[in-house]
Write a protein that holds these residues in place. Structure first.
Motif, PDB file in Angstrom:
ATOM      1  N   LYS A 128       0.676  -1.129   0.061  1.00  0.00           N
ATOM      2  CA  LYS A 128      -0.016   0.157   0.086  1.00  0.00           C
ATOM      3  C   LYS A 128       0.967   1.137   0.011  1.00  0.00           C
ATOM      4  O   LYS A 128       0.523   2.346  -0.576  1.00  0.00           O
ATOM      5  N   GLU A 129       2.141   1.206   0.452  1.00  0.00           N
ATOM      6  CA  GLU A 129       3.118   2.366   0.609  1.00  0.00           C
ATOM      7  C   GLU A 129       3.233   2.622  -0.842  1.00  0.00           C
ATOM      8  O   GLU A 129       3.521   3.980  -1.232  1.00  0.00           O
ATOM      9  N   LEU A 130       3.480   1.561  -1.797  1.00  0.00           N
ATOM     10  CA  LEU A 130       3.874   1.738  -3.317  1.00  0.00           C
ATOM     11  C   LEU A 130       2.604   2.345  -3.802  1.00  0.00           C
ATOM     12  O   LEU A 130       2.837   2.994  -4.803  1.00  0.00           O
ATOM     13  N   TRP A 131       1.432   1.869  -3.481  1.00  0.00           N
ATOM     14  CA  TRP A 131       0.261   1.864  -4.421  1.00  0.00           C
ATOM     15  C   TRP A 131      -0.862   2.448  -3.399  1.00  0.00           C
ATOM     16  O   TRP A 131      -1.868   1.812  -2.769  1.00  0.00           O
ATOM     17  N   PRO A 132      -0.671   3.788  -2.679  1.00  0.00           N
ATOM     18  CA  PRO A 132      -1.689   4.524  -1.775  1.00  0.00           C
ATOM     19  C   PRO A 132      -3.018   4.464  -2.056  1.00  0.00           C
ATOM     20  O   PRO A 132      -3.875   4.014  -1.019  1.00  0.00           O
ATOM     21  N   LEU A 133      -3.480   4.298  -3.281  1.00  0.00           N
ATOM     22  CA  LEU A 133      -5.051   4.564  -3.611  1.00  0.00           C
ATOM     23  C   LEU A 133      -5.625   3.117  -3.443  1.00  0.00           C
ATOM     24  O   LEU A 133      -6.840   3.212  -3.312  1.00  0.00           O
ATOM     25  N   MET A 134      -4.728   2.006  -3.268  1.00  0.00           N
ATOM     26  CA  MET A 134      -5.694   0.781  -3.182  1.00  0.00           C
ATOM     27  C   MET A 134      -6.113   0.410  -1.721  1.00  0.00           C
ATOM     28  O   MET A 134      -5.572   0.682  -0.519  1.00  0.00           O
ATOM     29  N   ASP A 135      -7.219  -0.112  -1.510  1.00  0.00           N
ATOM     30  CA  ASP A 135      -7.763  -0.968  -0.390  1.00  0.00           C
ATOM     31  C   ASP A 135      -7.033  -2.418  -0.107  1.00  0.00           C
ATOM     32  O   ASP A 135      -7.021  -3.073  -1.293  1.00  0.00           O
ATOM     33  N   PHE A 295     -17.719  -4.993 -19.856  1.00  0.00           N
ATOM     34  CA  PHE A 295     -16.614  -4.411 -19.090  1.00  0.00           C
ATOM     35  C   PHE A 295     -17.411  -4.491 -17.373  1.00  0.00           C
ATOM     36  O   PHE A 295     -16.360  -4.381 -16.622  1.00  0.00           O
ATOM     37  N   GLU A 296     -18.387  -4.461 -17.336  1.00  0.00           N
ATOM     38  CA  GLU A 296     -19.098  -4.103 -16.028  1.00  0.00           C
ATOM     39  C   GLU A 296     -18.444  -5.150 -15.004  1.00  0.00           C
ATOM     40  O   GLU A 296     -18.243  -4.882 -13.941  1.00  0.00           O
ATOM     41  N   GLN A 297     -18.333  -6.388 -15.250  1.00  0.00           N
ATOM     42  CA  GLN A 297     -17.787  -7.650 -14.538  1.00  0.00           C
ATOM     43  C   GLN A 297     -16.465  -7.132 -14.031  1.00  0.00           C
ATOM     44  O   GLN A 297     -16.120  -7.309 -12.621  1.00  0.00           O
ATOM     45  N   LEU A 298     -15.629  -6.535 -14.982  1.00  0.00           N
ATOM     46  CA  LEU A 298     -14.194  -5.941 -14.322  1.00  0.00           C
ATOM     47  C   LEU A 298     -14.065  -4.878 -13.508  1.00  0.00           C
ATOM     48  O   LEU A 298     -13.616  -4.810 -12.449  1.00  0.00           O
ATOM     49  N   MET A 299     -15.132  -4.069 -13.780  1.00  0.00           N
ATOM     50  CA  MET A 299     -15.437  -2.892 -12.879  1.00  0.00           C
ATOM     51  C   MET A 299     -15.876  -3.176 -11.732  1.00  0.00           C
ATOM     52  O   MET A 299     -15.255  -2.426 -10.545  1.00  0.00           O
ATOM     53  N   GLU A 300     -16.632  -4.250 -11.353  1.00  0.00           N
ATOM     54  CA  GLU A 300     -17.285  -4.358 -10.129  1.00  0.00           C
ATOM     55  C   GLU A 300     -16.206  -5.341  -9.472  1.00  0.00           C
ATOM     56  O   GLU A 300     -16.023  -5.041  -8.202  1.00  0.00           O
ATOM     57  N   LEU A 301     -15.211  -5.811 -10.134  1.00  0.00           N
ATOM     58  CA  LEU A 301     -14.145  -6.382  -9.278  1.00  0.00           C
ATOM     59  C   LEU A 301     -12.944  -5.413  -8.933  1.00  0.00           C
ATOM     60  O   LEU A 301     -12.182  -5.555  -8.007  1.00  0.00           O
ATOM     61  N   ALA A 302     -12.887  -4.331  -9.880  1.00  0.00           N
ATOM     62  CA  ALA A 302     -11.879  -3.244  -9.332  1.00  0.00           C
ATOM     63  C   ALA A 302     -12.444  -2.070  -8.656  1.00  0.00           C
ATOM     64  O   ALA A 302     -11.383  -1.809  -7.692  1.00  0.00           O
ATOM     65  N   LEU A 303     -13.632  -1.755  -8.505  1.00  0.00           N
ATOM     66  CA  LEU A 303     -14.058  -0.816  -7.550  1.00  0.00           C
ATOM     67  C   LEU A 303     -13.647  -1.168  -6.228  1.00  0.00           C
ATOM     68  O   LEU A 303     -13.109  -0.061  -5.351  1.00  0.00           O
ATOM     69  N   PRO A 304     -13.694  -2.267  -5.614  1.00  0.00           N
ATOM     70  CA  PRO A 304     -13.353  -2.253  -4.073  1.00  0.00           C
ATOM     71  C   PRO A 304     -11.919  -2.269  -3.998  1.00  0.00           C
ATOM     72  O   PRO A 304     -11.342  -1.903  -2.767  1.00  0.00           O
ATOM     73  N   ARG A 305     -11.011  -2.451  -5.102  1.00  0.00           N
ATOM     74  CA  ARG A 305      -9.347  -2.405  -4.749  1.00  0.00           C
ATOM     75  C   ARG A 305      -9.340  -0.891  -4.972  1.00  0.00           C
ATOM     76  O   ARG A 305      -8.333  -0.525  -4.170  1.00  0.00           O
ATOM     77  N   VAL A 306      -9.832  -0.004  -5.955  1.00  0.00           N
ATOM     78  CA  VAL A 306      -9.521   1.121  -6.021  1.00  0.00           C
ATOM     79  C   VAL A 306     -10.668   1.887  -6.025  1.00  0.00           C
ATOM     80  O   VAL A 306     -11.120   2.158  -6.678  1.00  0.00           O
TER      81      VAL A 306
END
Ligand SMILES: Cc1cc2nc3c(=O)[nH]c(=O)nc-3n(C[C@H](O)[C@H](O)[C@H](O)COP(=O)(O)OP(=O)(O)OC[C@H]3O[C@@H](n4cnc5c(N)ncnc54)[C@H](O)[C@@H]3O)c2cc1C
Length: 409
Positions: A128-135, A295-306
């Motif tokens: 997270k220090e390298l990629w602060p935007l991620m959960d 693309f919606e299925q990938l967006m749903e996977l990405a949103l909780p991460r970023v």
């Protein structure tokens, strides 16, 4: 302007990154009379729309070595040609969200280290220090390879083309190859819409057209085009130019920084094939319609991460076709049907990462009649006659795409 050539030693078909890299390496190694033919403009196939992530780690040591060679070349090319490549060694992060994936990353890290790569394991908070935007609430660990990076695919290709020309290769745009002449099982000439060029060797770097170009010489190139999408956002607070690329295989997605925003793409489990009846005429610098529903299925996977993606402005959803193969690896080397016909195609959405090394390997193969190392995982000879069946190629290719981030890889 010099006259259209009537003779060459080697004719390369296709002016994407792989053709230009092969021309560069052949010319640099002293092979004279190298001519590259591109039917439209350089980069107008798949290369112009690539996201530009350059990762090095593959399951096989010799293939990883090719990708590491790419990184070294991209870092030094500008100095040689004067043309920028957009190369940035901002490192690559890979996340694990389950114990099985963590074990896989630990194994890959050990393997990477044994290949000499400076790869290390990180805790979730170090990542997270390298990629602060991620959960990181579901992250159990990560691996980091500081020498991974990203490049501008079109600039990189132009830089390789300039390097090829500086070393004596000829690069001709707006010349389409329409046929290949053979005698006693050997190539004797390529026929183009501008004239005929007698030659000793043909190298087929025609990307998703490589199957049809191969057929001109009776050579089977088992690849299939699949749609591949990535999103480009407007600038996001906290996205810095040095942000590493990131792969989140348990969420099937990847990320990179672009002009202060993010590129986010991924591999859906239900890929959509492209151009089953053949690639349409005039398909140059062409994108497909954005498919938001898919693309919606990938967006749903990405949103909780970023979570910042939720409110980010969207610039574009790029949908570009690319050639994929039945086992997810590219196709390189001397065709079993014809010893004077070579292939470099089917790059499974890592042709920018592989282009430098694949061009080097192909040039060596052409000049020496054998590969510089054991390249069995990518050798065209791994596909037997069964892969002349396009139905089989299609179904296995779609399956391989869907399993891109599977645990076994
Ligand atoms: C959406 C998307 C994102 C991607 N992101 C990445 C990434 O982040 N990192 C990465 O490493 N890779 C990525 N890729 C993959 C990368 O774009 C490709 O692997 C790479 O560009 C393939 O290069 P190529 O030279 O093999 O093919 P191409 O670039 O397609 O070049 C083939 C050329 O051959 C020419 N040609 C065809 N037929 C003839 C003929 N008869 N006569 C003359 N010329 C001919 C075509 O016009 C074309 O220019 C991505 C791909 C897509 C679709």
């Amino acid at each position: 302007m010099s006259a259209f050539p009537t003779e060459a030693k080697v004719v390369i078909i296709g002016g994407g990154i792989v053709g230009c890299s092969t021309a560069y390496h052949l010319a640099k190694a002293g092979c004279d009379e190298v001519v590259l033919l591109e039917r439209h403009k350089l980069t107008s196939g798949s290369t112009f729309h690539a996201a530009g992530l350059v990762g090095q780690l593959r399951a096989d040591a010799n293939i990883t070595e090719l990708l590491t060679y790419s990184v070294e070349l991209y870092a030094s090319l500008k100095e040689e040609t004067g043309l920028d490549t957009g190369w940035k060694a901002n490192g690559g992060l890979r996340l694990a969200c389950c114990e099985e994936r963590l074990k896989q990353l630990e194994q890959q890290t050990k393997t990477g280290q044994s290949f000499g790569l400076p790869m290390e394991m990180l805790t979730p908070s170090e990542a997270k220090e390298l990629w602060p935007l991620m959960d990181i609430s579901d992250v159990v660990g990560a691996a980091f390879l500081p020498t991974d990076g990203q490049a501008n695919p079109s600039d990189l290709t132009q830089s390789l083309a300039k390097g090829a020309k500086l070393n004596g290769a000829r690069i001709l745009e707006d010349v389409a190859v329409t046929g290949i002449e053979m005698e006693d099982g050997k190539v004797t000439a390529v026929v183009t819409d501008q004239g005929r060029i007698e030659c000793e060797v043909v190298v087929n770097c025609a990307g998703q057209w490589a199957r049809e170009v191969g057929a001109m010489a009776g050579v089977n190139v088992p690849l299939f085009s699949v749609q591949h999408q990535y999103l480009i956002t407007e600038a996001i607070d906290g996205v810095t130019p040095g942000l590493p690329t990131m792969r989140d295989p348990d969420r099937l997605t990847y990320y990179k920084e672009e002009v202060g925003g993010l590129v986010m793409g991924g591999y859906e489990p239900d890929p959509i094939p492209f151009a089953e009846e053949g690639i349409p005429k005039g398909f140059h610098f062409t994108l497909l319609d954005s498919d938001w529903d898919h693309f919606e299925q990938l967006m749903e996977l990405a949103l909780p991460r970023v979570p910042a993606l939720e409110t980010a402005g969207i610039k574009e959803l790029v949908n570009g076709p690319e050639s994929f193969t039945p086992d997810g690896n590219f196709i390189l080397g001397q065709a079993p049907e014809c010893e004077s016909f070579f292939v470099g195609a089917g790059f499974n959405a890592f042709g920018i990462a592989a282009g430098g090394g694949a061009g080097m390997a192909l040039a060596h193969w052409v000049m020496n009649g054998e590969p510089h190392a054991d390249l069995a995982p990518v050798d065209i000879r791994r596909f037997g006659d069964a892969y002349r069946d396009i139905g089989k190629v299609k179904s296995e290719t779609l399956d391989a795409y869907a399993k891109h981030y599977a645990l076994a890889r």
